[in-house]
Design a protein around this motif. Sequence first.
Motif, PDB file in Angstrom:
ATOM      1  N   ASP A  65       0.786  -1.213  -0.047  1.00 32.89           N
ATOM      2  CA  ASP A  65      -0.103   0.132  -0.068  1.00 32.89           C
ATOM      3  C   ASP A  65       0.861   1.211  -0.110  1.00 32.89           C
ATOM      4  O   ASP A  65       0.532   2.236  -0.636  1.00 32.89           O
ATOM      5  CB  ASP A  65      -0.907  -0.198   1.214  1.00 32.89           C
ATOM      6  CG  ASP A  65      -2.307   0.734   0.904  1.00 32.89           C
ATOM      7  OD1 ASP A  65      -2.330   1.197  -0.044  1.00 32.89           O
ATOM      8  OD2 ASP A  65      -3.092   0.643   1.735  1.00 32.89           O
TER       9      ASP A  65
ATOM     10  N   PRO B 111      -0.970   4.629   4.624  1.00 30.77           N
ATOM     11  CA  PRO B 111      -1.779   4.875   3.645  1.00 30.77           C
ATOM     12  C   PRO B 111      -3.067   5.055   3.811  1.00 30.77           C
ATOM     13  O   PRO B 111      -3.625   5.998   3.034  1.00 30.77           O
ATOM     14  CB  PRO B 111      -1.649   3.531   3.168  1.00 30.77           C
ATOM     15  CG  PRO B 111      -0.241   2.723   3.439  1.00 30.77           C
ATOM     16  CD  PRO B 111      -0.012   3.322   4.936  1.00 30.77           C
ATOM     17  N   ALA B 112      -3.698   4.897   5.243  1.00 30.92           N
ATOM     18  CA  ALA B 112      -4.963   5.339   5.459  1.00 30.92           C
ATOM     19  C   ALA B 112      -5.362   6.780   5.413  1.00 30.92           C
ATOM     20  O   ALA B 112      -6.370   7.163   5.183  1.00 30.92           O
ATOM     21  CB  ALA B 112      -5.641   4.413   6.687  1.00 30.92           C
TER      22      ALA B 112
ATOM     23  N   ARG C 129      -5.444   7.489   1.369  1.00 34.13           N
ATOM     24  CA  ARG C 129      -6.624   6.993   0.574  1.00 34.13           C
ATOM     25  C   ARG C 129      -8.018   7.727   0.802  1.00 34.13           C
ATOM     26  O   ARG C 129      -8.400   7.946   1.540  1.00 34.13           O
ATOM     27  CB  ARG C 129      -6.791   5.484   1.382  1.00 34.13           C
ATOM     28  CG  ARG C 129      -7.213   4.604   0.299  1.00 34.13           C
ATOM     29  CD  ARG C 129      -7.292   3.189   1.148  1.00 34.13           C
ATOM     30  NE  ARG C 129      -6.184   2.681   1.739  1.00 34.13           N
ATOM     31  CZ  ARG C 129      -6.274   2.020   3.033  1.00 34.13           C
ATOM     32  NH1 ARG C 129      -7.164   2.144   3.730  1.00 34.13           N
ATOM     33  NH2 ARG C 129      -5.063   1.554   3.356  1.00 34.13           N
TER      34      ARG C 129
END
Length: 333
Positions: A114, A160-161, A164
Motif C-alpha cells: 500500500d 496509507p489510510a 486513501r
Amino acid sequence: MGDGERTGDGSSDESVPPDEPVPPADAFEVLGHEIRLATIEALAEERRESWIPRGLRFSELRSAVGVRDTGKFNYHLDKLRGSFVNQFGEEYVLTNAGFELAGALRAGTFDQTDTRVERRTALDRTCPICEATLEAVYEHGYLRVLCPEHDRILTTTLPPAAVRGREMATVVDLANARTRDQVERVRAGGCPHCWGRSTVRAPAEPSEAYLRALSARGEGEPEDCDVEYDSEDDAVLAECACEDCGMTFWLPVSVCVAHHPAVVAYYHDNGVEMDGDYLDMEHATGSNGTVVSEAPVRIEVEVLVGDADEALVLTLDEETTVVGTETAPAGSR
Ligand SMILES: [Zn+2]
Ligand SMILES: [Zn+2]
C-alpha cells in the motif's frame, strides 16, 4: 462491561487467574495467523464502540471471527492471551497493545504494497518564501510538500489510510497536524518515536547525514547535494534528542514556537487565522532566528505577516522556551 461487575483490572472474578504477561518477542511470534489477527480485529470493534475496554464472551467472539471449530478457536485465542488479549471473568478484552495493533493494521502501517502507491499533485497554495506553486508528493509512506526553489517545505510520515480516498490538500492538513503533534510532544519531553525522555537544545548544528538527507531531492546524484550548514545564514536549529532510544533530529527554532499564544494572537491581529498550518507561516519555513546571546543562550525569532507595520519578536532560551515577547517596527531586525 455489560453487567457492571467486571472491571478493567480483572479483579472481579476470583475463579479465573489473571493472564500471565508475555514478553515482547513472544507476543510478536503469535501474530502469524489469520484467525489471531481476525480475533484482534473483532475485539477491537468492541473497544471502538465507545473507546473503553469492553470485551466479548468466548462464544460471541468465536462467532464474530467466524470459526466453527471450538477447539481450534480456543487454541488460537489462548495464544493471544497475556499479550494482546486478557480474560476478565467470562469476557475476553483486547489489551492496549492489541488495540494499537488493530489501529496500525487498519491504517496500513504494515502493508508495504500500500505504501508504494504514489500520488503527486500541485497544490492550490504558494511557497511562503518565494510564491512558487507548491507540490505535494506521497510515496513510500512519506508526505512531502515541495517548492521548486526551496526543496522540502514539509516532510512527515503518514500511513496509507491517511491518504486513501482524500484530496491531497486534506492530506497536507493531516501532515501539518501530525508534525504539530510531534513538535509539541518532543518539547514536552517525550520522544515522538518511543515516548522516552527527550531534550531540546538550541542552537545546534545538524549532523552531515541529516543535512544530506534533507537536501536530497530524489533526483540527481547525492554528491550534488549542498550539505553545508551555515550558522550565519541558515535557520537557527534546535537539537531534539531522546536519552532512551537515541533518536535525534533538528528543527528550526521558529517551528518550535510557531503555535505560541503570542504568535497566534499576532497573526489574528493581522487578519490571519492560524489553524496549525506551518505552510502559511513564513517565519516557520524561512531561514529565521538569531542568536543574540550565548551565555545565557538567547535566540530571537521575528514573526512578520505580509505588509504589517509591526513585527513580533520572541526571545527563546536554550530549551526554546519563550522568555520574552515584544513588538518592533517591521524591517528593524
Ligand atoms: Zn519557495
Ligand atoms: Zn526515543
